[in-house]
Design a protein around this motif. Structure first.
Motif, PDB file in Angstrom:
ATOM      1  N   LEU A  63       1.015   6.840  -6.649  1.00 37.14           N
ATOM      2  CA  LEU A  63      -0.072   7.796  -6.840  1.00 37.14           C
ATOM      3  C   LEU A  63       0.410   9.224  -6.660  1.00 37.14           C
ATOM      4  CD1 LEU A  63      -3.090   6.069  -5.033  1.00 37.14           C
ATOM      5  CD2 LEU A  63      -2.746   6.334  -7.501  1.00 37.14           C
ATOM      6  N   GLN A  64       1.261   9.446  -5.670  1.00 40.63           N
ATOM      7  CA  GLN A  64       1.772  10.789  -5.437  1.00 40.63           C
ATOM      8  C   GLN A  64       2.648  11.249  -6.598  1.00 40.63           C
ATOM      9  OE1 GLN A  64       0.910  12.942  -2.824  1.00 40.63           O
ATOM     10  NE2 GLN A  64       1.867  14.322  -4.306  1.00 40.63           N
TER      11      GLN A  64
ATOM     12  N   ASN B 288       0.785   4.059  -2.839  1.00 43.24           N
ATOM     13  CA  ASN B 288       0.552   5.460  -2.510  1.00 43.24           C
ATOM     14  C   ASN B 288       1.691   6.351  -3.009  1.00 43.24           C
ATOM     15  OD1 ASN B 288      -1.930   4.991  -1.293  1.00 43.24           O
ATOM     16  ND2 ASN B 288      -1.025   4.659   0.733  1.00 43.24           N
ATOM     17  N   GLN B 289       2.910   5.838  -2.958  1.00 43.23           N
ATOM     18  CA  GLN B 289       4.047   6.589  -3.504  1.00 43.23           C
ATOM     19  C   GLN B 289       3.851   6.814  -5.008  1.00 43.23           C
ATOM     20  OE1 GLN B 289       7.756   4.595  -2.606  1.00 43.23           O
ATOM     21  NE2 GLN B 289       7.308   4.507  -0.406  1.00 43.23           N
TER      22      GLN B 289
ATOM     23  N   ASN C 271       0.822  -1.205   0.000  1.00 41.71           N
ATOM     24  CA  ASN C 271       0.000   0.000   0.000  1.00 41.71           C
ATOM     25  C   ASN C 271       0.859   1.259   0.000  1.00 41.71           C
ATOM     26  OD1 ASN C 271      -2.357  -1.453  -0.036  1.00 41.71           O
ATOM     27  ND2 ASN C 271      -2.646  -1.412   2.182  1.00 41.71           N
ATOM     28  N   GLU C 272       1.961   1.223   0.753  1.00 42.05           N
ATOM     29  CA  GLU C 272       2.857   2.370   0.787  1.00 42.05           C
ATOM     30  C   GLU C 272       3.464   2.619  -0.587  1.00 42.05           C
ATOM     31  OE1 GLU C 272       5.729   1.675   3.826  1.00 42.05           O
ATOM     32  OE2 GLU C 272       4.324   2.039   5.485  1.00 42.05           O
TER      33      GLU C 272
END
Length: 272
Positions: free
Chosen positions: A30-31, A27-28, A23-24
């Motif tokens: 996505l950023q 999310n990275q 997930n991390e």
């Protein structure tokens, strides 16, 4: 029994750690995408996929990265993978249609827009894009239906309203086109495409003087838009304002050196 419980706890802990790490990483990615760092985002989404090959959102977002990088063949493969894993994922269906559309694979594109509507009947963008496909194929009555459906869902969808106006011009239904373009300009008076479109509706209805303010406004809103200057010149020529016509033609040529010689007698009807 205690040993078994400890073993299960250990396995569960590993699973949670793996999911958290995944997930991390997602999310990275996505950023990075949000920051428009599409190359780096694509690399990171691929890392997520390597860990979880069935993670359909990762395939979809990888496709968006590739789409923004104009690597449409790659984006098509990624969107298809996402849609294969989760067939009812409307976003993957829609963007697959867009990627195919950009490659002028219109028959394939429309299939995926229709799949989008199957799962999201009120997706105004999908109806609009179907209208664009029909318009590209000069199926204007079908395009009219699709643009109207998009507007039924979203009455302020200015792009769809503008294209509906273009359809009416192509069908030589100029009074209807004028009404639609004026409605579009009520939504956004500074929308250059609608200013140009309204000018076209008047021009092709042989109301050359009425077209001038709208062509002029379009050229002011987008000073580098050669087409707006060209069409303004056509209207000046039609109304015998020769000095203004020459200036506008010169501006069009300056802005579009590839155009070459611009015909002195423009056609009475323009294909949009």
């Amino acid at each position: 029994m205690k040993t078994v419980l400890l073993a299960l706890t250990f396995v569960f802990s590993i699973m949670v750690t793996t999911v958290t790490a995944q997930n991390e990483l997602f999310n990275q990615a996505l950023q990075l995408f949000t920051d428009k760092q599409y190359e780096r985002a694509a690399v990171t989404f691929k890392q997520v996929i390597a860990q979880s090959p069935e993670f359909y959102q990762a395939h979809f977002n990888l496709g968006l990265c590739q789409y923004n990088l104009k690597r449409y063949d790659e984006s098509i493969a990624s969107f298809q993978k996402s849609a294969t894993i989760k067939p009812d994922y409307a976003r993957a269906n829609y963007w697959l249609g867009n990627a195919l559309f950009n490659q002028k694979r219109f028959e394939e594109a429309i299939i995926w827009y229709q799949k989008t509507i199957q799962f999201e009947p009120n997706n105004s963008n999908a109806h609009y894009r179907i209208g664009l496909v029909h318009q590209e194929k000069k199926k204007y009555p079908d395009a009219e239906k699709s643009f109207k459906k998009a507007l039924e869902i979203n009455p302020k969808f200015i792009e769809s309203k503008n294209e509906l106006g273009n359809v009416y011009v192509n069908l030589k239904r100029f009074p209807e086109a004028i009404v639609v373009f004026k409605d579009a300009l009520l939504i956004n008076p500074d929308y250059p495409d609608s200013q140009l479109g309204l000018g076209n509706a008047y021009y092709n209805d042989n109301k050359f003087a009425d077209s001038i303010p709208y062509y002029k406004k379009a050229s002011e809103l987008l000073p580098d838009w050669a087409t707006a200057h060209l069409y303004l010149a056509d209207s000046y020529l039609k109304t015998k304002q020769y000095s203004l016509a020459i200036t506008a033609y010169e501006n069009a040529i300056r802005l579009d050196n590839k155009r070459g010689a611009i015909p002195i007698c423009p056609p009475s009807f323009r294909n949009l």
